[in-house]
Design a protein around this motif. Structure first.
Motif, PDB file in Angstrom:
ATOM      1  N   UNK B  67       0.889  -1.304  -0.007  1.00 41.36           N
ATOM      2  CA  UNK B  67      -0.013   0.000  -0.115  1.00 41.36           C
ATOM      3  C   UNK B  67       0.727   1.402   0.102  1.00 41.36           C
ATOM      4  N   UNK B  68       1.768   1.243   0.990  1.00 36.17           N
ATOM      5  CA  UNK B  68       2.877   2.390   0.944  1.00 36.17           C
ATOM      6  C   UNK B  68       3.630   2.665  -0.145  1.00 36.17           C
ATOM      7  N   UNK B  69       3.985   1.421  -0.834  1.00 39.50           N
ATOM      8  CA  UNK B  69       4.778   1.527  -2.222  1.00 39.50           C
ATOM      9  C   UNK B  69       4.053   2.233  -3.208  1.00 39.50           C
ATOM     10  N   UNK B  70       2.691   1.651  -3.508  1.00 36.93           N
ATOM     11  CA  UNK B  70       1.904   2.252  -4.483  1.00 36.93           C
ATOM     12  C   UNK B  70       1.487   3.571  -4.249  1.00 36.93           C
ATOM     13  N   UNK B 102      -2.679   7.558 -11.526  1.00 35.81           N
ATOM     14  CA  UNK B 102      -1.837   7.604 -10.268  1.00 35.81           C
ATOM     15  C   UNK B 102      -3.125   7.600  -9.312  1.00 35.81           C
ATOM     16  N   UNK B 103      -4.430   8.248  -9.813  1.00 38.65           N
ATOM     17  CA  UNK B 103      -5.219   8.428  -8.662  1.00 38.65           C
ATOM     18  C   UNK B 103      -5.706   7.087  -8.192  1.00 38.65           C
ATOM     19  N   UNK B 104      -6.236   6.405  -9.298  1.00 34.39           N
ATOM     20  CA  UNK B 104      -6.699   5.099  -8.964  1.00 34.39           C
ATOM     21  C   UNK B 104      -5.807   4.374  -8.301  1.00 34.39           C
ATOM     22  N   UNK B 105      -4.322   4.304  -8.410  1.00 33.80           N
ATOM     23  CA  UNK B 105      -3.380   3.405  -7.696  1.00 33.80           C
ATOM     24  C   UNK B 105      -3.203   3.841  -6.320  1.00 33.80           C
ATOM     25  N   UNK B 106      -3.140   5.390  -6.374  1.00 36.36           N
ATOM     26  CA  UNK B 106      -3.088   5.755  -4.786  1.00 36.36           C
ATOM     27  C   UNK B 106      -4.442   5.311  -3.862  1.00 36.36           C
ATOM     28  N   UNK B 107      -5.646   5.284  -4.617  1.00 37.19           N
ATOM     29  CA  UNK B 107      -6.670   4.750  -3.806  1.00 37.19           C
ATOM     30  C   UNK B 107      -6.593   3.404  -3.388  1.00 37.19           C
ATOM     31  N   UNK B 108      -5.915   2.402  -4.442  1.00 36.35           N
ATOM     32  CA  UNK B 108      -5.887   1.017  -4.012  1.00 36.35           C
ATOM     33  C   UNK B 108      -4.864   1.048  -2.939  1.00 36.35           C
ATOM     34  N   UNK B 109      -3.848   1.862  -3.181  1.00 38.13           N
ATOM     35  CA  UNK B 109      -2.666   1.877  -2.107  1.00 38.13           C
ATOM     36  C   UNK B 109      -2.959   1.922  -0.678  1.00 38.13           C
ATOM     37  N   UNK B 110      -4.257   2.835  -0.693  1.00 37.42           N
ATOM     38  CA  UNK B 110      -4.829   3.388   0.752  1.00 37.42           C
ATOM     39  C   UNK B 110      -5.603   1.954   1.155  1.00 37.42           C
TER      40      UNK B 110
END
Lengths: 501, 205, 327
Positions: B67-70, B102-110
Motif C-alpha cells: 500500500x505504501x509503495x503504491x 495515479x489517482x486510482x493507484x493511490x486509492x488502491x494503495x490506501x
C-alpha cells in the motif's frame, strides 16, 4: 478460381526446392532467435530484409513469415524452461509452463506447446485461405472507441487470470500502464515522466522490463530461497504427453485458436491479448480453476494456440488490404515494396501465386516446425539437468546481450537491472509481474485510442456506449470483472468467519 | 527486534526442506487455497499458514508495505505530471490519463494499507534475498556500463564475477572459469555468428 | 606472451607505415574505403528501400561499396546524431528526411540541420488530400467550401504532432484558409485504416501509400500538392490545377557531417547525382513508387531552408517548439 485450384497453385509455388529451403531456413532461424532471450523476430527480420533483395518475392515472403511464426514456437521454449518470456505473448505461457517444468514435466509442456501451436497454425492458415478478404473487412468496422473496449477486455482478462489478491492485480496493471506512459506523448509530443533522462524519451521497452521482472527477478528469488545454491535440477519424469493429455489439450487449443484469431485481426497487441484472454477463458471454463498457475496443461495449450493463431491472423489485414497491423507486418510490406509489389486491396487478385504460395508455405512451415521442435525437446530438457549455479550466470549474460542488442542501448540493460530489483521487491509484497507487462503493452494503446475516440466525438464519452461493438465488449468486460470479484468477495467472507487468528 | 528476526529465520529454515524448491509466502497462501478446494496435496513441502501469520505485524506486512509503495509511486507520478495539461479543448490533455491512473493507484494503495493494518497479511522479510538482489542487479548494471566502452569480454567477466558472489557454491576461481567460457561462447555466437556490432575488448588491447 | 610482443610491435609499426603511405597517396583516390550510409529509420520503410536503391547504384559509381546501416530510434534523431558526429572525411553519409526539420525544434536532443552538410537530393514527394470514395467531397473545392462553412468539424487523420502528415495538414490549413479537427494516429497505415473505417473524413499523406486504394476505387485522392501530377495517380489533378496555390510535400536528401573537404564533397555529390540520373535507376525507383528528382548540394540546401521557413511558424503556433526558439 476454386479453393483447391488455388491451393494447388500455392503448393506449386511453395514446394519448389529453393522455396522449401527458404521456408526451412526461416523456421530454423525463427526458432533459434525465439529461444535466445531478447532478440526477437522484428530485429531478425529487419536484419534479413537486405538479403531478400536477392531473392524472389515469394521466397522473401516465405522466409520472413517463417522467421515470424518460428519465433512464436521458439519463444515458448525459454518461457517454459527458464521463465523467460521473449515476447509479450509468451508471458502467459510462463505461468503454467514453467510450473510444469518445475514438477518434472518440462518435456510434456514443450510438446503441448508445439502441438497446440500446430493445431492453431493449421486452422488459422485455412481460415486465411477461406475468408481473408471478408475477415479483413470485419477489422475495418473497428474504430478507436471499439479498440478501447477491446483493450479493456484484455486488461480485465489479465485481472481475471491473476492468482492472488484482486486489488493487487489491478494495482499491477496500473503500474504497467504508468510505465507505458513514460516517453513522448503521441497526441501532443509532450515528454512525460522522463525525469529529464534522454533514453526515456523513447519510452520503456517491453523486453527490458519483461527480462527484469521475470528473468532477473526469478534468478534472484531462486538464489534467495536456496541460500545461494540455486534450485536443484528436477528429475524429468516424462518427455511426451500421454494419450489422455493429448486428448485434454485438443479443446483448449481449439478455443485458444478461435480467441487468438479473433484478436489477431485487430491492430496491435493481438497475440498478447489473445493469449491472456484464452488463458482466462480456460480458467473460467475449468471445473478446477485452482490448478491454473500450478502447472495446468490447458494453461499452456490455450495461450500457445492463441498467440500462434493471432500471429498468423495478423497476416489477414496485411494480405487482403495492405494494412500492417503490427511492426512485423509493416516489415513484410517493406519486403514486397523492395520487389516492386504494391500491397493493397487488390493484392490477392493481382498476385494469386504470391498469396497462395505464402499460405501453402505456412502450412508446410508449421509442420516443419513441429518436426523440428519435437526432437529438440530431448535436448532442451537436458538444459534443466545443468546445475543451477552454472546455468544462472549464462541466463544473465544472455538476457543482458539480448536486451542490449535490441537497439544497442546500454540504457535498456540498466532498465532491466532496475526491474530485476523491482521484480524482487514485488515478490516480497506479493504483486504478480504478469499484469504489469500486460499494462505496459496495452496501456499506451488504451490511452491513445481513448483520447482519439474523445477527439472524434468532440469530447463526449457517450461514444463508448453508442457504438454497438464497444458497448457490447464493455458489457462483456464488466460481466467478467463481476464474475471474478464475486468468489473473491465470498472467500473474504468465509475467511473472516473461519480464520482463527 | 533482532530477536524476532532471528525467530523468523529459524522458522524459515525449519520449513525449508533441502532439495525441494522452497515456497515463498505467496505459495503458502496458494497452497492453502488448493488444500481447501482439492484436498491436501503436497502439504508437507508448503509453509504452513500459521507460520506466516505468526510473523505478521500490523506495521509491516505485505499489504501495508505494498500500500505504501503504491501510494509513493502514485505521488511521484502526480508530482512529475503536475505541469502537464489535464484538459484540452477537445478530448483530454496529456496529463489526464497519468493523473487518473495515479489517482486510482493511490486509492488502491490506501485500501491495501488499511486492510493490512486491520488484518495483517503475510509478514515482510525485507532482508531475505536482499544480498542476491543487490549483487545480481549490480552485475547487470556493470555489464550495461562496461559494454559500450570496454567491450563484451570485460562486461561478461564483470557481470559473472559480481553476480555469482551471491551464490555460495561458486568460488572466485570457478566464477572466472565460467566467465571465460561464457565470454568465448557469446563472442562466437553473437559477434562471429550473428554479427552484432559489439566491441570484444578495450581498444588499447 | 612476451615472445609475441615484439612481433605485434613489428606489425603495428608496419601498419603505421602503410597508413602514412596511404595518406601520402594523391587525393584522387577518394573514396579509398567503403562508404557507410546511415539510415535513421528502420528497415523496410519507404526511406530505407529508396536509400538502398541509391546505395546500390552509387556503389558502382564510387567503385567502393556504399553500405546501408540502419540506426533507428527517437524519431530519427539517433541516426542523424551519428551522421553529424562522424569524422568529416566523406566516408560516412546518411539520409536526412524532411522530418529532421521539425525534429530540431521538437526535441532538444536532436541535432540541428546546421550540424550537417547537404550533399544531394533524392526526391521531392508531394503530399495529397484523400477521402473515401463515398464521401460527399468530389473535389478539393468542395472540401474547402465545407471546411470553411463549418470550421474545425471535418476530421482529418494524420500522424503525431510534428510528423509528416501533421505538417501536411497544418500547411493545408494555412494555405487553403481552413480549419479541421486533426486526429493523431501512429503513422500512415493506421491513418489509412481509420479513413477506410470511416472514423475520419480525410487524411493527408503521401501518394504511394494510397495509390492502390485509389485505383481500386475505395479511396479518392482529392488533389496532389506538387508541381505536377503524380505518376502513380495520373488522373488526379494538382492543387494548382484546381485553383489552390499550395506546394506541400516531403523530401529525402543525402547529407554528411559538417566540414568535409571540398574535393570530397564534390566527389560525393557527383557520385550520387550520376547514380540517380541513370535511366535504369530511375526505372527501378519508379517501379517501387518513388518520385526521383535529383539535385545537388545547392538544391538540397535550398530545400532545407525553404522547408524550415515554411514549417517554423506552424510548429510555433501548435506549441511544438521546445528547443532552438528563434528570436
Amino acid at each position: 478460381m476454386g479453393i483447391f485450384e488455388s491451393l494447388v497453385l500455392g503448393l506449386s509455388v511453395a514446394c519448389t526446392p529453393s522455396n522449401l529451403m527458404l521456408c526451412f531456413a526461416g523456421c530454423l532461424l525463427g526458432t533459434a532467435i525465439g529461444v535466445l532471450p531478447g532478440i526477437g523476430p522484428l530485429a531478425t527480420m529487419a536484419m534479413l530484409l537486405p538479403v531478400t533483395f536477392h531473392l524472389s518475392p515469394a521466397g522473401a515472403l516465405i522466409m520472413l513469415a517463417g522467421v515470424y511464426y518460428g519465433a512464436q514456437y521458439g519463444g515458448s521454449t525459454t518461457a517454459i524452461l527458464l521463465k523467460l518470456p521473449g515476447e509479450a505473448s509468451s508471458v502467459v505461457t510462463c505461468l503454467d509452463g514453467h510450473e510444469m517444468a518445475l514438477q518434472g514435466n518440462a518435456g510434456v509442456a514443450l510438446a503441448v506447446a508445439a502441438l497446440s501451436s500446430l493445431i492453431a497454425g493449421c486452422l488459422t492458415t485455412v481460415l486465411i485461405a477461406l475468408a481473408a478478404p471478408s475477415l479483413a473487412e470485419v477489422a475495418l468496422a473497428f474504430q478507436s472507441a471499439d479498440y478501447v473496449a477491446v483493450l479493456i477486455l484484455g486488461l480485465v482478462a489479465a485481472i481475471v487470470l491473476s492468482q492472488g489478491s484482486l486489488l493487487k492485480a489491478i494495482a499491477a496493471i496500473l503500474v504497467g500502464v504508468l510505465l507505458g506512459i513514460i516517453g513522448t506523448d503521441v497526441s501532443t509530443g509532450e515528454h512525460r515522466l522522463t525525469f529529464g533522462l534522454a533514453p526515456l524519451v523513447d519510452g520503456v521497452g517491453f523486453v527490458p522490463v519483461a527480462m527484469g521482472l521475470f528473468g532477473v527477478a526469478e534468478i534472484v528469488s531462486n538464489l534467495a530461497s536456496t541460500a545461494g545454491h540455486g534450485t536443484q535440477p528436477v528429475a524429468v519424469k516424462r518427455l511426451w504427453p500421454s494419450r489422455a493429455e493429448l486428448k485434454a489439450l485438443l479443446f483448449p487449443s481449439l478455443r485458444g485458436t478461435v480467441v487468438g484469431a479473433a484478436f489477431g485481426l485487430l491492430p496491435g497487441g493481438g497475440p498478447t491479448i489473445g493469449a491472456f484472454s484464452a488463458y482466462s477463458l480456460e480458467k473460467k471454463l475449468s471445473a478446477t480453476p485452482a490448478r491454473f498457475g500450478r502447472g495446468a496443461l490447458e494453461g499452456v495449450a490455450a495461450p500457445e494456440a492463441a498467440n500462434n493463431a493471432a500471429a498468423q491472423a495478423s497476416f489477414i489485414p496485411m494480405l487482403s488490404l495492405g494494412i500492417p497491423p503490427s511492426a512485423l507486418m509493416a516489415l513484410m510490406i517493406g519486403a514486397m515494396m523492395i520487389h516492386g509489389i504494391a500491397p493493397g486491396p487488390n493484392f490477392i487478385v493481382k498476385q494469386p501465386a504470391l498469396f497462395w504460395g505464402l499460405i501453402a508455405s505456412m502450412l508446410i512451415g508449421n509442420l516443419m516446425l513441429v518436426l523440428l521442435n519435437l526432437p529438440l525437446i530431448r535436448i532442451w530438457v537436458l538444459l534443466l539437468r545443468v546445475p543451477y549455479r552454472y546455468l544462472y550466470p549464462s541466463i544473465l549474460v544472455l538476457c543482458c546481450i539480448g536486451t542490449y542488442s535490441i537497439s544497442n542501448s546500454a540504457a535498456d540493460v540498466l532498465i532491466m537491472a532496475v526491474f530485476g530489483f523491482v521484480g524482487w521487491f514485488m515478490k516480497k509484497i506479493e504483486i504478480e509481474p504478469a499484469p504489469v507487462l500486460m499494462g505496459l503493452v496495452l496501456g499506451p494503446m488504451l490511452e491513445e485510442n481513448f483520447r482519439r475516440a474523445l477527439a472524434v466525438s468532440g469530447g463526449d464519452p457517450i461514444i463508448f456506449l453508442q457504438r454497438p461493438i464497444s458497448a457490447g465488449l464493455l458489457a462483456v468486460s464488466a460481466a467478467l470483472l463481476v464474475a471474478a470479484a464475486l468468489p473473491w468477495i465470498r472467500r473474504k467472507r468465509e475467511t473472516v468467519f473461519t480464520d482463527p487468528l | 527486534m533482532t530477536n524476532s528476526k532471528e525467530r523468523q529465520r529459524r522458522l524459515h529454515d525449519a520449513y525449508t526442506v533441502p532439495g525441494v524448491r522452497p515456497q515463498s509466502t505467496q505459495r503458502g497462501e496458494r497452497a492453502k487455497a488448493l488444500e481447501g478446494e482439492q484436498g491436501a496435496t503436497a502439504a508437507a513441502v508448503r509453509v504452513p499458514e500459521f507460520a506466516i501469520r505468526a510473523k505478521a505485524t500490523r506495521s509491516s506486512n505485505t499489504d501495508t508495505v505494498a500500500g505504501l509503495a503504491l501510494c509513493a509511486l502514485a505521488l511521484l507520478v502526480l508530482y512529475n505530471t503536475r505541469s502537464l495539461e489535464r484538459t484540452a479543448l477537445m478530448g483530454i490533455g496529456p496529463g489526464t490519463f497519468p493523473s487518473l491512473v495515479a489517482g486510482l493507484l493511490a486509492a488502491i494503495g490506501v485500501v491495501l494499507f488499511v486492510k493490512g493494518v486491520i488484518r495483517p497479511a503475510a509478514a515482510m522479510a525485507f532482508a531475505e534475498g536482499l544480498r542476491p538482489a543487490l549483487l545480481v542487479t549490480a552485475g547487470v548494471a556493470l555489464f550495461a556500463l562496461l559494454l559500450p566502452g570496454l567491450g563484451l569480454v570485460p562486461a561478461v567477466f564483470a557481470l559473472v564475477l559480481v553476480a555469482t558472489r551471491s551464490s555460495s557454491g561458486i568460488s572466485l576461481r570457478l566464477a572466472c572459469v565460467i566467465a571465460a567460457i561464457l565470454a568465448v561462447a557469446t563472442a562466437l555466437v553473437f559477434v562471429a555468428g550473428l554479427a552484432l556490432p559489439f566491441r570484444l575488448l578495450p581498444l588499447w588491447i | 606472451m612476451l615472445k609475441t610482443l615484439p612481433k605485434s610491435c613489428l606489425i603495428a609499426v608496419a601498419a603505421a607505415g602503410f597508413a602514412l603511405l596511404a595518406c601520402a597517396l594523391p587525393a584522387g583516390a577518394f573514396p579509398d574505403q567503403p562508404i557507410k550510409f546511415i539510415m535513421p529509420w528502420p528497415p523496410g520503410g519507404g526511406s530505407d528501400i529508396s536509400m538502398r536503391l541509391v546505395a546500390e547504384a552509387a556503389s558502382k559509381k564510387f567503385g567502393k561499396p556504399v553500405v546501408v546501416v540502419n540506426r533507428p530510434g527517437a524519431g530519427g534523431s539517433i541516426g542523424i546524431r551519428e551522421i553529424a558526429e562522424a569524422p568529416a572525411d566523406g566516408h560516412t553519409v546518411g539520409m536526412i528526411g524532411s522530418g529532421a526539420v521539425a525534429a530540431q525544434y521538437l526535441n532538444a536532443n536532436a541535432n540541428a540541420l546546421s550540424d550537417l552538410q547537404p550533399i544531394a537530393l533524392f526526391g521531392d514527394e508531394p503530399a495529397a488530400l484523400i477521402t473515401r470514395s463515398d464521401s460527399p467531397f468530389k473535389s478539393l473545392k468542395e472540401f474547402v467550401d465545407a471546411a470553411k462553412a463549418a470550421p474545425g468539424t471535418i476530421r482529418n487523420g494524420n500522424d503525431q504532432p510534428g510528423g509528416a502528415a501533421f505538417t501536411f495538414i497544418s500547411l493545408y490549413e494555412r494555405l487553403l484558409g481552413v480549419k479541421v479537427n486533426k486526429v493523431a494516429y501512429g503513422g500512415y497505415a493506421p491513418a489509412v485504416t481509420a479513413l477506410l473505417s470511416g472514423e475520419v473524413q480525410t487524411i493527408s499523406i503521401a501518394v504511394p501509400d494510397v495509390a492502390e486504394y485509389h485505383k481500386a476505387g475505395r479511396l479518392r485522392i482529392l488533389g496532389v500538392s506538387g508541381a505536377s501530377r503524380h505518376f502513380l495517380a495520373p488522373d488526379v489533378p494538382t492543387f494548382k490545377e484546381q485553383g489552390f496555390d499550395a506546394m506541400v510535400g516531403s523530401w529525402r536528401t543525402i547529407a554528411g557531417p559538417k566540414g568535409m573537404p571540398a574535393d570530397r564533397l564534390k566527389a560525393l555529390e557527383k557520385g550520387f547525382l550520376d547514380a540517380m540520373n541513370e535511366t535504369e535507376f530511375r526505372e527501378r525507383a519508379r517501379a517501387r513508387g518513388f518520385l526521383v528528382t535529383p539535385g545537388g548540394v545547392v538544391e538540397s540546401g535550398k530545400l532545407w531552408d525553404t522547408h524550415d521557413q515554411q514549417l517554423y511558424p506552424i510548429l510555433l503556433e501548435s506549441g511544438l517548439v521546445k528547443a532552438r526558439k528563434k528570436g
